[in-house]
Write an enzyme that holds these catalytic residues in place. Structure first.
Site, short mmCIF file in Angstrom:
data_model
loop_
_atom_site.label_atom_id
_atom_site.label_comp_id
_atom_site.label_asym_id
_atom_site.label_seq_id
_atom_site.Cartn_x
_atom_site.Cartn_y
_atom_site.Cartn_z
N ASP A 6 -8.58 4.10 4.60
CA ASP A 6 -7.98 5.40 4.95
C ASP A 6 -7.66 5.45 6.45
O ASP A 6 -8.44 4.96 7.27
CB ASP A 6 -8.95 6.55 4.69
CG ASP A 6 -9.44 6.65 3.26
OD1 ASP A 6 -9.47 5.63 2.56
OD2 ASP A 6 -9.81 7.76 2.87
N ASP A 66 -4.90 2.79 1.72
CA ASP A 66 -5.48 3.97 1.06
C ASP A 66 -4.82 5.19 1.69
O ASP A 66 -3.74 5.06 2.26
CB ASP A 66 -7.02 3.97 1.18
CG ASP A 66 -7.69 4.74 0.05
OD1 ASP A 66 -7.30 5.90 -0.19
OD2 ASP A 66 -8.59 4.20 -0.60
N ASP A 67 -5.46 6.36 1.61
CA ASP A 67 -4.80 7.56 2.12
C ASP A 67 -4.43 7.41 3.59
O ASP A 67 -5.21 6.90 4.41
CB ASP A 67 -5.74 8.77 1.98
CG ASP A 67 -6.01 9.12 0.53
OD1 ASP A 67 -5.09 9.01 -0.29
OD2 ASP A 67 -7.16 9.49 0.23
N HIS A 84 -1.74 5.26 0.21
CA HIS A 84 -1.75 6.18 -0.93
C HIS A 84 -1.10 7.52 -0.60
O HIS A 84 -1.10 8.41 -1.43
CB HIS A 84 -3.18 6.40 -1.41
CG HIS A 84 -3.81 5.19 -2.02
ND1 HIS A 84 -5.10 5.15 -2.47
CD2 HIS A 84 -3.29 3.94 -2.25
CE1 HIS A 84 -5.38 3.95 -2.97
NE2 HIS A 84 -4.30 3.19 -2.84
N ARG A 89 -0.29 14.77 -2.18
CA ARG A 89 -1.25 14.89 -3.27
C ARG A 89 -2.33 15.93 -2.96
O ARG A 89 -2.79 16.02 -1.83
CB ARG A 89 -1.91 13.51 -3.47
CG ARG A 89 -3.07 13.49 -4.42
CD ARG A 89 -3.34 12.08 -4.91
NE ARG A 89 -3.93 11.22 -3.90
CZ ARG A 89 -4.54 10.07 -4.17
NH1 ARG A 89 -4.62 9.66 -5.42
NH2 ARG A 89 -5.04 9.33 -3.20
N LYS A 141 -6.05 16.84 -4.88
CA LYS A 141 -6.97 16.55 -5.97
C LYS A 141 -8.16 17.49 -5.84
O LYS A 141 -8.75 17.57 -4.76
CB LYS A 141 -7.55 15.13 -5.86
CG LYS A 141 -6.57 14.01 -5.93
CD LYS A 141 -7.29 12.66 -5.84
CE LYS A 141 -7.75 12.31 -4.44
NZ LYS A 141 -8.26 10.92 -4.30
#
Ligand SMILES: *[C@@H]1O[C@H](CO)[C@@H](O)[C@H](O)[C@H]1NC(C)=O
Length: 371
Positions: A189, A210-211, A232, A265, A267
């Protein structure tokens, strides 16, 4: 040049420091000037003498294996300047490799300075899910009313910058983990934010796996001018089942996300409680997205979607506008998986994505939004 002897001396100095304050006076490699600018070439000396210096220059520091470049509890107003190349010895441990805390701190870098994690020594495609224990990189925790600018970071073992602060500005920071793309980089990340207020991040560049950004909790967060690739995408969450489960007043704007799993995104965690409110995603250009352009789901558990959304972490006051660009063929443009009545008061502006397909699986899409 490092020698075995100097490493031994360092370890001795560190050990005696840990055993007894005050700091030993025989630390030989720093020059304390009347202006109290201190130039350090060893991590232990910097940690030991940090409170005597209003400006700390970290010059070509080789941080010993298993140790933190520890600049915690700095005096108010301290300036920290990275100079040359900062490197870290190899050990399997949790880190962090760098920790800076204090109030009214300014962290900058001289031209050409690189903080190099040389993460390939740890990368095994498992990230934090297994394999080698990998050190976290940089904790900006309790770094309040402060600024970090112009750092260049390369190849972190796992997550790069963890933010847990109040009123912190991070500008023009580059995190380049692109060497991990074909080399086992995972969970790298860029910026992870939690338990924070008033965080401003402008013009970051993140190349990772990743993020680019992950906000797990926090209020009054502003992110703009980002260039994200390889990872991501721009994420909120997962929210729920942590110490702090409130995300409020977040603006994520004027950014590009390319060659990434997702564009934007949110979540939230299945069967947990918390809230996500007043979040704006605007003016974000996507390209080469492989999974979802826009994905909002209330069904996460243990890092995976369950397919069953719950309403304990409502998502309210969401604005999505100016999300444009292109996806890969087998990506989905927009996916929304909300529980009944737990996604409300959304404003859905221009979402113009091409190249992917539309989803048939959306649930409880709030009025205004389209799936
Ligand atoms: C929202 O956060 C921004 C900082 O990003 C701040 O300037 C603004 O005052 C906040 N708004 C509210 C209503 O608290």
């Amino acid at each position: 040049m490092p020698s075995l002897l100097s490493h031994l001396l360092l370890i001795t100095a560190a050990a005696s420091l840990a055993a007894a304050a005050p700091a030993p006076s025989r630390v030989s490699d720093f020059t304390k000037r009347s202006s109290s600018t201190c130039t350090f070439t060893e991590a232990a000396s910097a940690s030991a003498s940090k409170s005597d210096c209003s400006t700390i220059v970290l010059s070509d520091i080789e941080v010993p294996a298993g140790e933190t470049l520890d600049l915690s509890d700095l005096s108010d107003g301290t300036q920290v300047i990275f100079d040359g190349t900062t490197t870290f010895g190899y050990e399997e441990w949790k880190g962090p490799l760098i920790r800076i805390s204090g109030s009214s701190i300014t962290v900058t870098a001289n031209d050409g300075a690189v903080i190099n994690g040389d993460g390939s020594r740890w990368w095994d495609s498992e990230g934090t899910n297994g394999g080698k224990t990998k050190p976290k990189f940089f904790y900006a925790h309790s770094l309040d009313d402060s600024t970090i600018s112009g750092l260049t970071i390369k190849n972190t073992p796992v997550q790069a910058i963890s933010v847990q602060s109040n009123n912190l500005v991070i500008e023009d920071v580059t995190i380049d983990n692109s060497d991990g793309d074909d080399n086992g980089g995972h969970n790298t990340d860029g910026f992870d934010i939690s338990e924070s207020t008033y965080i401003t991040i402008t013009n970051p560049t993140v190349k990772n796996q990743d993020d680019c950004l992950a906000i797990n909790s926090g209020e009054n967060i502003y992110w703009s001018g980002a260039t994200c690739s390889g990872g991501h995408g721009l994420s909120i969450g997962s929210v729920g089942d942590r110490d702090d489960n409130t995300v409020k007043n977040v603006t994520i704007t004027d950014s590009t996300v390319s060659d990434s799993a997702n564009g934007i995104r949110i979540k939230t965690t299945y069967d947990a409680t918390g809230s996500v409110s007043d979040v704006t995603f605007s003016d974000i250009t996507l390209s080469g997205i492989t999974d979802y352009g826009v994905v909002i789901e209330q069904d996460y558990e243990n890092g995976s979607p369950t397919g069953t959304p719950t309403d304990g972490v409502p998502i309210t006051g969401l604005t999505v506008d100016g999300i444009i660009g292109s996806l890969e063929d087998d990506a989905v443009e927009v996916y929304i998986m909300c529980a009944e009545d737990s996604c409300t008061d959304w404003t859905w502006g221009d979402v113009s994505l091409t190249g992917g397909s539309t989803s048939d699986d959306c649930e409880n899409v709030p009025s205004g939004a389209s799936c």
